[in-house]
Motif scaffolding. Structure first.
Motif, PDB file in Angstrom:
ATOM      1  N   ALA A 360      46.144 -59.359 -43.225  1.00  0.00           N
ATOM      2  CA  ALA A 360      47.364 -59.572 -42.448  1.00  0.00           C
ATOM      3  C   ALA A 360      48.545 -59.836 -43.358  1.00  0.00           C
ATOM      4  CB  ALA A 360      47.168 -60.734 -41.481  1.00  0.00           C
ATOM      5  N   ASN A 361      48.296 -60.536 -44.449  1.00  0.00           N
ATOM      6  CA  ASN A 361      49.375 -60.826 -45.391  1.00  0.00           C
ATOM      7  C   ASN A 361      49.833 -59.553 -46.106  1.00  0.00           C
ATOM      8  OD1 ASN A 361      51.055 -62.769 -46.894  1.00  0.00           O
ATOM      9  ND2 ASN A 361      49.829 -62.116 -48.638  1.00  0.00           N
ATOM     10  N   GLU A 362      48.880 -58.694 -46.463  1.00  0.00           N
ATOM     11  CA  GLU A 362      49.250 -57.424 -47.093  1.00  0.00           C
ATOM     12  C   GLU A 362      50.170 -56.611 -46.185  1.00  0.00           C
ATOM     13  OE1 GLU A 362      45.683 -55.377 -48.083  1.00  0.00           O
ATOM     14  OE2 GLU A 362      44.988 -56.900 -49.511  1.00  0.00           O
ATOM     15  N   ALA A 363      49.826 -56.580 -44.899  1.00  0.00           N
ATOM     16  CA  ALA A 363      50.651 -55.829 -43.947  1.00  0.00           C
ATOM     17  C   ALA A 363      52.028 -56.471 -43.783  1.00  0.00           C
ATOM     18  CB  ALA A 363      49.936 -55.748 -42.598  1.00  0.00           C
ATOM     19  N   ALA A 364      52.067 -57.803 -43.784  1.00  0.00           N
ATOM     20  CA  ALA A 364      53.346 -58.498 -43.627  1.00  0.00           C
ATOM     21  C   ALA A 364      54.256 -58.257 -44.821  1.00  0.00           C
ATOM     22  CB  ALA A 364      53.093 -59.995 -43.440  1.00  0.00           C
ATOM     23  N   VAL A 365      53.689 -58.325 -46.018  1.00  0.00           N
ATOM     24  CA  VAL A 365      54.480 -58.089 -47.228  1.00  0.00           C
ATOM     25  C   VAL A 365      55.003 -56.659 -47.248  1.00  0.00           C
ATOM     26  CG1 VAL A 365      54.380 -57.954 -49.741  1.00  0.00           C
ATOM     27  CG2 VAL A 365      53.311 -59.876 -48.557  1.00  0.00           C
ATOM     28  N   LYS A 366      54.148 -55.728 -46.850  1.00  0.00           N
ATOM     29  CA  LYS A 366      54.551 -54.320 -46.820  1.00  0.00           C
ATOM     30  C   LYS A 366      55.687 -54.096 -45.831  1.00  0.00           C
ATOM     31  CE  LYS A 366      52.588 -49.674 -46.420  1.00  0.00           C
ATOM     32  NZ  LYS A 366      51.337 -48.889 -46.168  1.00  0.00           N
ATOM     33  N   ALA A 367      55.665 -54.829 -44.721  1.00  0.00           N
ATOM     34  CA  ALA A 367      56.713 -54.697 -43.702  1.00  0.00           C
ATOM     35  C   ALA A 367      57.897 -55.615 -43.969  1.00  0.00           C
ATOM     36  CB  ALA A 367      56.131 -54.988 -42.327  1.00  0.00           C
ATOM     37  N   GLN A 368      57.881 -56.277 -45.133  1.00  0.00           N
ATOM     38  CA  GLN A 368      58.962 -57.193 -45.536  1.00  0.00           C
ATOM     39  C   GLN A 368      59.141 -58.337 -44.525  1.00  0.00           C
ATOM     40  OE1 GLN A 368      62.384 -54.650 -46.222  1.00  0.00           O
ATOM     41  NE2 GLN A 368      61.709 -54.205 -48.313  1.00  0.00           N
ATOM     42  N   LYS A 369      58.021 -58.853 -44.080  1.00  0.00           N
ATOM     43  CA  LYS A 369      58.018 -60.009 -43.189  1.00  0.00           C
ATOM     44  C   LYS A 369      57.516 -61.231 -43.934  1.00  0.00           C
ATOM     45  CE  LYS A 369      57.300 -57.404 -38.899  1.00  0.00           C
ATOM     46  NZ  LYS A 369      56.448 -57.258 -37.686  1.00  0.00           N
ATOM     47  N   ASP A 370      57.591 -62.362 -43.266  1.00  0.00           N
ATOM     48  CA  ASP A 370      57.127 -63.610 -43.887  1.00  0.00           C
ATOM     49  C   ASP A 370      55.647 -63.509 -44.231  1.00  0.00           C
ATOM     50  OD1 ASP A 370      59.613 -64.724 -43.651  1.00  0.00           O
ATOM     51  OD2 ASP A 370      59.173 -65.780 -41.782  1.00  0.00           O
ATOM     52  N   PRO A 371      55.223 -64.137 -45.333  1.00  0.00           N
ATOM     53  CA  PRO A 371      53.809 -64.080 -45.718  1.00  0.00           C
ATOM     54  C   PRO A 371      52.911 -64.778 -44.704  1.00  0.00           C
ATOM     55  CG  PRO A 371      55.010 -65.655 -47.076  1.00  0.00           C
ATOM     56  CD  PRO A 371      56.034 -64.910 -46.284  1.00  0.00           C
ATOM     57  N   VAL A 372      51.655 -64.366 -44.706  1.00  0.00           N
ATOM     58  CA  VAL A 372      50.635 -64.925 -43.814  1.00  0.00           C
ATOM     59  C   VAL A 372      49.623 -65.664 -44.676  1.00  0.00           C
ATOM     60  CG1 VAL A 372      48.827 -64.392 -42.139  1.00  0.00           C
ATOM     61  CG2 VAL A 372      50.962 -63.061 -42.160  1.00  0.00           C
ATOM     62  N   GLY A 373      49.272 -66.884 -44.284  1.00  0.00           N
ATOM     63  CA  GLY A 373      48.360 -67.631 -45.138  1.00  0.00           C
ATOM     64  C   GLY A 373      47.486 -68.641 -44.440  1.00  0.00           C
ATOM     65  N   ALA A 374      47.486 -68.669 -43.115  1.00  0.00           N
ATOM     66  CA  ALA A 374      46.714 -69.695 -42.407  1.00  0.00           C
ATOM     67  C   ALA A 374      45.982 -69.086 -41.224  1.00  0.00           C
ATOM     68  CB  ALA A 374      47.616 -70.826 -41.937  1.00  0.00           C
ATOM     69  N   ILE A 683      29.039 -56.963 -26.498  1.00  0.00           N
ATOM     70  CA  ILE A 683      30.046 -57.986 -26.785  1.00  0.00           C
ATOM     71  C   ILE A 683      31.103 -57.960 -25.694  1.00  0.00           C
ATOM     72  CG2 ILE A 683      31.793 -58.767 -28.440  1.00  0.00           C
ATOM     73  CD1 ILE A 683      30.192 -57.188 -30.588  1.00  0.00           C
ATOM     74  N   ALA A 684      31.569 -59.131 -25.284  1.00  0.00           N
ATOM     75  CA  ALA A 684      32.704 -59.246 -24.367  1.00  0.00           C
ATOM     76  C   ALA A 684      33.793 -60.044 -25.065  1.00  0.00           C
ATOM     77  CB  ALA A 684      32.283 -59.940 -23.075  1.00  0.00           C
ATOM     78  N   GLY A 685      35.042 -59.680 -24.852  1.00  0.00           N
ATOM     79  CA  GLY A 685      36.100 -60.376 -25.581  1.00  0.00           C
ATOM     80  C   GLY A 685      37.459 -60.230 -24.943  1.00  0.00           C
ATOM     81  N   LYS A 686      38.441 -60.849 -25.596  1.00  0.00           N
ATOM     82  CA  LYS A 686      39.830 -60.742 -25.138  1.00  0.00           C
ATOM     83  C   LYS A 686      40.749 -60.852 -26.341  1.00  0.00           C
ATOM     84  CE  LYS A 686      43.037 -60.091 -22.295  1.00  0.00           C
ATOM     85  NZ  LYS A 686      43.628 -59.296 -23.411  1.00  0.00           N
ATOM     86  N   THR A 687      41.563 -59.820 -26.528  1.00  0.00           N
ATOM     87  CA  THR A 687      42.541 -59.823 -27.611  1.00  0.00           C
ATOM     88  C   THR A 687      43.803 -60.570 -27.175  1.00  0.00           C
ATOM     89  OG1 THR A 687      43.429 -57.716 -26.838  1.00  0.00           O
ATOM     90  CG2 THR A 687      41.721 -57.638 -28.547  1.00  0.00           C
ATOM     91  N   GLY A 688      44.592 -60.954 -28.178  1.00  0.00           N
ATOM     92  CA  GLY A 688      45.853 -61.623 -27.877  1.00  0.00           C
ATOM     93  C   GLY A 688      46.835 -61.497 -29.016  1.00  0.00           C
ATOM     94  N   THR A 689      48.102 -61.308 -28.644  1.00  0.00           N
ATOM     95  CA  THR A 689      49.193 -61.281 -29.615  1.00  0.00           C
ATOM     96  C   THR A 689      50.276 -62.199 -29.068  1.00  0.00           C
ATOM     97  OG1 THR A 689      48.652 -58.993 -30.192  1.00  0.00           O
ATOM     98  CG2 THR A 689      50.805 -59.821 -30.881  1.00  0.00           C
ATOM     99  N   ALA A 690      50.249 -63.452 -29.490  1.00  0.00           N
ATOM    100  CA  ALA A 690      51.152 -64.471 -28.937  1.00  0.00           C
ATOM    101  C   ALA A 690      52.428 -64.525 -29.763  1.00  0.00           C
ATOM    102  CB  ALA A 690      50.466 -65.829 -28.929  1.00  0.00           C
ATOM    103  N   GLY A 726      50.774 -66.141 -37.369  1.00  0.00           N
ATOM    104  CA  GLY A 726      51.773 -65.174 -37.779  1.00  0.00           C
ATOM    105  C   GLY A 726      51.175 -63.878 -38.256  1.00  0.00           C
ATOM    106  N   GLY A 727      49.947 -63.586 -37.818  1.00  0.00           N
ATOM    107  CA  GLY A 727      49.198 -62.465 -38.367  1.00  0.00           C
ATOM    108  C   GLY A 727      49.414 -61.134 -37.693  1.00  0.00           C
ATOM    109  N   GLY A 728      50.262 -61.079 -36.652  1.00  0.00           N
ATOM    110  CA  GLY A 728      50.508 -59.800 -36.001  1.00  0.00           C
ATOM    111  C   GLY A 728      49.601 -59.575 -34.812  1.00  0.00           C
ATOM    112  N   GLU A 729      49.147 -58.348 -34.632  1.00  0.00           N
ATOM    113  CA  GLU A 729      48.356 -57.997 -33.461  1.00  0.00           C
ATOM    114  C   GLU A 729      46.911 -58.482 -33.590  1.00  0.00           C
ATOM    115  OE1 GLU A 729      48.508 -53.924 -32.462  1.00  0.00           O
ATOM    116  OE2 GLU A 729      50.665 -53.907 -32.038  1.00  0.00           O
ATOM    117  N   GLY A 730      46.422 -59.067 -32.503  1.00  0.00           N
ATOM    118  CA  GLY A 730      45.057 -59.575 -32.513  1.00  0.00           C
ATOM    119  C   GLY A 730      44.028 -58.487 -32.686  1.00  0.00           C
ATOM    120  N   ALA A 731      44.244 -57.330 -32.028  1.00  0.00           N
ATOM    121  CA  ALA A 731      43.273 -56.244 -32.113  1.00  0.00           C
ATOM    122  C   ALA A 731      43.156 -55.710 -33.529  1.00  0.00           C
ATOM    123  CB  ALA A 731      43.675 -55.121 -31.156  1.00  0.00           C
TER     124      ALA A 731
END
Length: 755
Positions: A360-374, A683-690, A726-731
């Motif tokens: 997620a951090n690699e994608a954020a850096v590539k998109a010039q967004k804030d870093p992801v670390g948690a 498997i049953a699940g639910k994605t989320g992008t808050a 801050g990781g972007g899309e859950g899926a």
């Protein structure tokens, strides 16, 4: 006759006079001897009371029977396969009894030099409160904080709120820092650089209680000091201290916490309670460690040992002569704690989460967004409530807090933007996003169409957005979009869950009620201009179900310190807290898990686990059993049913099926995302992008990546929640983490590289 009588009288008088002379000489000699004897006695008493007073006073104080505490060992913490997570190691410590330190300056200096050099005692930067200028204390302390790079508010409170006359503001100074800070006194009165030993001697002057000046001393150093006890008055060496060790490493830091020195306030409170009950030993000693965070703090009462007491006879120098064994009270070790987590699985979950954060951090850096670390990953047995893994990243090294963390390392933790000291699994509060939809689905099915709910066949149309007019502007208002801007078309509940349609759940949440001004029911417009009236639950019903059925807005009761409650907002809360009125837009936001709604990852997982198992909400727990030192089980922890959900089995089955379709249906948001376990795995699940962090143009800047799931579908053994802050899309980023976790749990090996 008269003459004769006179003569006779004279004769007798002469004879009597001679006798008296003889008697008076004997009496003189006797009295003289008595006087000499008494004089000698007086002289001896004078010698005893004056000349040898100090010597005999010292002997009188030393040749006594004194009590000495016996430390009760802290209980162990082991994983579900009996592997140690927290254990004890025998440790040597050196203490000082300030009252026994000699008055002679030469002897004191010898003692100082020996202890400072042998133990490597470092200088400290301290503030003598009496030296602060009256009325300017805060200004001086604020200036001092700036000079040493400390937080002004924290330093000021630490000094002024302390009951001690001397307060350490920067510890374990390097020689360079000690030299640099030595001149601060001129600019900031009351500031001093002094060695740790000098600090102890001044702060505890005349105190008869041993004060630990160095812990975990090498054995050869401790024995050398012990052998030279005759020349080091007041110094006591002991091997009674137990040093806490955490062999499992930082993977368990948030679960375990650590132990640290008991505070003066904690000890004073404990001592007062002991005195009120006539307890001579007391619960704690001034040298004790207590739990800080995690299980160490939450289970302090079970883990701490019970101290014992022994009585020893000591000579004038304080050296032990003998022990009175008939008075001995043996110490008792604390209970050991066996947890439900497996070391290897915890490590696998940690590795999977870290990989997800990195991607997620690699994608954020590539998109010039804030870093992801948690991020957070938790696994639970939905049939019992047992926690199988609990990870919050970044983590920290809890061993450093036991061994003595350096100022640089501590500041690095504090200044890390991703807050490694915070256990986000239980203390972090986040908008849950779309994983809230299964919960609201249960509520809506239970209420039914007649009460603002729906049934399995109820459909809503999604054209990608809706416009909700303002009270005063029918043509204006606010537009609410679906993540699928092209729209999903008409959907029933199962498909709305699997495709995570926001428009559908706007309708589930927003109520059928009249606007207080226009008296027209709340409504919205689709892009084609068609008008629809809301028929949903409303915030009050949503809040009731979330709190009373799914445990939102309150701690789950897990055995971890610092658990947060989350927040279930309503009109009253908004007015009292934000001084604003609740609107239908606020309900719309809550209906997709955003706005002012927040929960901890553990709260969300417990709710999903209750749906997974068919309707039983179990209290999450880490502890399986408490074990005595002899191996006998003191207490076995059985599953604790908090409540049976007030939903029918039929309604829960509909929701579970919608979550199954999230993975299995080609249009499901998690379909094709499972590589290690494969889409054929049930498997049953639910994605989320808050989304969070509103920009100036009203568009959300960031989003948390969520995914929650359970497996196998028919009779789930494990339920998982993953959050990447801050990781972007859950899926995209959270689902692969869950995939790796399930693969590890079910023993599925990763696919072999091609070629």
């Amino acid at each position: 006759m008269e003459l004769v009588r006179l003569a006779d009288r004279h004769k007798h008088a002469v004879e009597r006079s001679n006798d008296e002379v003889f008697l008076s000489r004997r009496m003189f000699l006797f009295k003289g001897a008595a006087a000499l004897g008494f004089g000698g006695l007086v002289a001896r008493l004078g010698q005893l009371q004056l000349a040898q007073a100090r010597e005999f006073k010292s002997q009188a104080e030393g040749n006594i029977i004194r009590p000495e505490p016996l430390n009760g060992a802290r209980g162990l913490i082991i994983d579900r396969k009996n592997r140690p997570l927290a254990m004890n190691r025998i440790s040597w410590s050196v203490s000082l009894v300030a009252a026994q330190v000699p008055d002679d300056p030469t002897e004191v200096e010898y003692l100082r030099q020996q202890l400072i050099a042998t133990l490597g005692l470092k200088d400290q930067l301290v503030v003598r409160k009496s030296g602060l200028p009256l009325g300017s204390e805060r200004a001086v302390l604020a200036g001092l904080a700036g000079a040493i790079g400390a937080d002004p508010s924290k330093l000021t409170h630490a000094v002024l709120d302390s009951a001690d006359a001397l307060v350490v503001v920067k510890s374990d100074l390097s020689p360079a820092d000690a030299a640099r800070f030595a001149g601060l006194n001129k600019q900031f009165p009351g500031t001093h650089v002094m060695n740790w030993l000098d600090y102890i001697l001044e702060l505890h002057a005349g105190d008869a209680t041993p004060i630990v000046i160095s812990q975990d001393v090498p054995r050869e150093v401790a024995i050398a000091l012990q052998d030279n006890a005759l020349y080091l008055p007041g110094v006591q060496v002991s091997d009674q201290q137990l040093h806490r060790e955490y062999p499992a490493g930082s993977n368990f830091s948030h679960v375990l916490g650590y132990v640290g020195p008991i505070s003066q306030e904690e000890y004073t409170k404990s001592r007062a309670a002991a005195d009120s009950h006539g307890d001579q030993i007391g619960t704690y000693l001034p040298t004790d460690d207590v739990g800080r965070g995690g299980l160490e703090e939450a289970l302090e009462q079970e883990l701490r040992g019970i101290h014992g007491l022994r009585w020893v006879q000591a000579d004038a120098r304080g050296v032990e002569i003998a022990e009175l064994y008939d008075k001995r009270q043996d110490a008792k070790p604390g209970l050991s704690v066996q947890v439900s987590i497996d070391v290897e699985f915890q490590r696998a979950v940690t590795a999977a989460l870290q990989e997800g954060i990195d991607k997620a951090n690699e994608a954020a850096v590539k998109a010039q967004k804030d870093p992801v670390g948690a991020g957070v990953a938790i696994a639970i047995n939905p049939q019992t409530g047992e926690i199988l893994a609990l990870v919050s990243l970044p983590s920290y090294d809890n061993q450093k807090f036991v061994d003595g963390i350096s100022e640089a390392d501590y500041q690095a933790y504090l200044n890390n933007p991703f807050k490694p000291l915070t256990d986000f699994a239980v203390s972090g509060e986040f908008p849950p996003g779309s994983p809230i939809k299964p919960l609201l689905s249960c509520a809506a099915l239970t209420e039914g169409p007649a009460n603002g709910g729906l049934d399995a066949g109820t459909e809503y149309h999604c054209a990608g957005s809706i416009r909700v007019p303002d009270t005063t502007d029918e043509a204006g208002g606010h537009t609410y979009v679906c993540w699928n801007h092209a729209g999903h078309g008409s959907l029933d509940l199962r498909h709305a869950l699997s495709q995570s349609c926001d428009i559908f759940f706007y309708n589930v949440g927003a109520p059928h009620q009249e606007d207080q001004f226009t008296k027209e029911p709340l409504h919205y417009y689709e892009p084609d201009g068609s008008k629809h009236y809301f028929q949903g639950l409303g915030i009050d019903k949503i809040g009731t179900y979330l709190k009373e059925q799914f445990g939102f807005g309150q701690p789950t009761g897990i055995e971890l310190a610092g658990e947060a409650s989350g927040r279930v907002p309503d009109a009253k809360w908004m007015f009292q807290t934000l001084h604003e009125y609740w609107s239908v837009g606020d309900t719309i936001n809550v209906s997709i898990g955003q706005g002012q709604l927040s929960c901890t990852p553990l709260q969300l997982l417990c709710a999903i686990a209750a749906i997974a198992n068919g309707g039983t909400y179990y209290q999450p727990r880490l502890v399986q059993r408490l074990i005595r030192a002899n191996g006998q089980v003191e207490r076995e922890y059985a599953p604790v049913t908090v409540r049976d959900l007030a939903f029918s089995g039929e309604h829960i089955a509909i929701v579970r099926e919608g979550m199954r379709m999230t993975v299995a249906d080609p249009k499901g948001t998690a379909h094709g995302k499972f590589v290690l376990t494969g889409n054929d795995f049930p498997i049953a699940g639910k994605t989320g992008t808050a989304e969070f962090g509103v920009a100036e143009n009203g568009v959300y800047e960031k989003s948390h990546a969520w995914f929650t799931c359970f497996a196998p579908f028919e009779k789930p053994e494990i339920a998982v929640v993953v959050l990447i802050q801050g990781g972007g899309e859950g899926a995209t980023f959270a689902v692969p983490v869950a995939d790796a976790i399930l693969a590890s749990y079910f023993g599925k090996a990763p696919p072999k590289p091609q070629g």
